[in-house]
Design an enzyme around this catalytic site. Structure first.
Site, mmCIF file in Angstrom:
data_model
loop_
_atom_site.group_PDB
_atom_site.id
_atom_site.type_symbol
_atom_site.label_atom_id
_atom_site.label_comp_id
_atom_site.label_asym_id
_atom_site.label_seq_id
_atom_site.Cartn_x
_atom_site.Cartn_y
_atom_site.Cartn_z
ATOM 1 N N GLY A 1 0.822 -1.199 0.000
ATOM 2 C CA GLY A 1 0.000 0.000 0.000
ATOM 3 C C GLY A 1 0.857 1.250 0.000
ATOM 4 O O GLY A 1 2.055 1.206 0.302
ATOM 5 N N CYS A 2 0.242 2.371 -0.320
ATOM 6 C CA CYS A 2 0.991 3.626 -0.424
ATOM 7 C C CYS A 2 1.492 4.103 0.937
ATOM 8 O O CYS A 2 2.683 4.404 1.103
ATOM 9 C CB CYS A 2 0.143 4.697 -1.103
ATOM 10 S SG CYS A 2 -1.504 4.913 -0.398
ATOM 11 N N TYR A 3 0.607 4.169 1.922
ATOM 12 C CA TYR A 3 1.049 4.586 3.256
ATOM 13 C C TYR A 3 2.079 3.617 3.839
ATOM 14 O O TYR A 3 3.116 4.064 4.366
ATOM 15 C CB TYR A 3 -0.139 4.699 4.212
ATOM 16 C CG TYR A 3 -1.012 5.916 4.031
ATOM 17 C CD1 TYR A 3 -0.480 7.210 4.106
ATOM 18 C CD2 TYR A 3 -2.377 5.789 3.827
ATOM 19 C CE1 TYR A 3 -1.291 8.331 3.966
ATOM 20 C CE2 TYR A 3 -3.196 6.907 3.685
ATOM 21 C CZ TYR A 3 -2.651 8.171 3.758
ATOM 22 O OH TYR A 3 -3.459 9.279 3.626
ATOM 23 N N THR B 1 4.255 1.800 2.337
ATOM 24 C CA THR B 1 5.538 2.017 1.668
ATOM 25 C C THR B 1 6.289 3.172 2.308
ATOM 26 O O THR B 1 7.483 3.066 2.619
ATOM 27 C CB THR B 1 5.328 2.290 0.169
ATOM 28 O OG1 THR B 1 4.763 1.127 -0.452
ATOM 29 C CG2 THR B 1 6.639 2.637 -0.529
ATOM 30 N N SER B 2 5.603 4.278 2.525
ATOM 31 C CA SER B 2 6.267 5.458 3.090
ATOM 32 C C SER B 2 6.710 5.219 4.527
ATOM 33 O O SER B 2 7.779 5.683 4.940
ATOM 34 C CB SER B 2 5.344 6.676 3.016
ATOM 35 O OG SER B 2 4.266 6.586 3.925
#
Length: 339
Positions: free
Chosen positions: A144-146, A148-149
């Site tokens: 997921g995007c969050y 990953t960060s």
């Protein structure tokens, strides 16, 4: 030449895959699927794609015949049954259906039973941590995007026991494209513009994904308190993370430089420099900064990514490159768009 197909080609991550694959020197698009626009050329709906392929309903026989790899850019719960119909095709799922080790966790957070999940060999597709497993994977669950960060920002600190894993506080802000193309009043221009608001507080579905991967890195139970916010911009995620430590900023910074020294897309900033989403716009790059709040022995980590590229489609292409034995930067070497 890698023959690539995309299911869900008209969502934001699907369209980003089209952009990246059209410019990839070792891949070509051979199949595009969309229920909403089946029978139409993609460029009729989205002229910016310059792609005249005709969109079709999902057909497993056509996919198996025409594709070496299939990207599934669908909402959570939509990919699992489709993927089980396919034989001989590598799968990179941009949804959540193949991210979890324990199907019970998926059931708890996503409300769906995944029958036969334990029989599907799958790899969590974060290349910086699982590169070797990805090389031989048949099914990759793209992160997921969050997560990953957050995972990339915390990995070195947890790997080397530099911080306390028991309570990790994350304040993250995302552009509106992270919500997808669905029609909802909350995402109208007049609702989002000149506004900043939290959402899914204490119940965001990306929390168990973060805790799963961070727990593997640290070898201990990890607790993440996560609050996401919607900000009035199109792309980008900025995550600010607070975690306790008894180490110096210099020691931690040096550990990060060493951990990521050979990673082409992860950039550890000099001390005192903090990341901006503008620096990674339209690219697969990640920028990580840090500072110490010495009064409370709190390490503050900051990471910036483009949610549609490294947070989704770019990372998926990076995984494809690894799965097919290519240089993982292939087709992703471009610099961010600035300003």
């Amino acid at each position: 030449m890698i023959r690539a197909g995309i299911i869900g080609a008209t969502g934001y991550t699907g369209l980003e895959l089209v952009r990246l694959l059209k410019n990839h020197p070792e891949a070509k698009i051979t199949y595009l699927s969309s229920r909403t626009y089946a029978g139409k050329k993609l460029e009729e709906i989205f002229p910016s794609t310059l792609e005249n392929s005709i969109l079709s309903e999902f057909d497993p026989e056509k996919v198996s015949k025409n594709c070496d790899v299939l990207f599934t850019a669908l909402p959570a719960g939509a990919s699992y049954d489709l993927v089980r119909e396919l034989k001989g095709v590598k799968i990179i799922d941009l949804g959540a259906d193949f991210r979890f080790d324990d199907p019970g966790v998926y059931r708890e957070w996503y409300g769906k039973e995944l029958s036969g999940y334990e029989n599907i060999k799958r790899v969590y597709g974060l290349p910086e941590l699982h590169r070797e497993e990805i090389k031989n994977a048949q099914v990759v669950g793209n992160p997921g995007c969050y997560p990953t960060s957050v995972i990339l920002a915390l990995a070195p600190a947890l790997k080397h026991n530099l911080v306390d894993p028991e309570t990790i506080l994350v304040d993250a802000k995302s552009g509106v494209s992270g919500a997808g193309r669905k029609e909802k009043v909350d995402y109208l221009f007049s609702e989002v513009n000149e506004s900043l608001r939290p959402y899914n507080v204490a119940k965001h579905r990306h929390v168990p994904e973060m805790e799963q991967e961070l727990g593997k890195i640290s070898g201990k139970k990890v607790n993440v308190v996560f609050t996401p916010h919607l900000v009035p911009m199109t792309r980008g995620i900025l995550s600010t993370i607070y975690v306790k430590t008894d180490k110096s900023l210099e020691e931690i910074h040096e550990a990060y430089l060493e951990f990521y020294k050979n990673e082409p897309f992860v950039h550890v900033l000099p001390m005192g420099i903090y990341p901006s989403t503008k620096w990674c716009y339209g690219s697969n790059h990640v920028f990580i900064g840090m500072q110490m709040e010495e009064r409370t022995n709190t390490l503050i980590l900051m990471s910036a990514i483009d949610n549609l590229v490294k947070g989704a489609s770019g990372q998926a292409v990076q995984n494809m490159n690894i799965m097919f034995g290519l240089d993982e930067t292939k087709g992703l070497e471009f610099t961010p768009i600035y300003p």
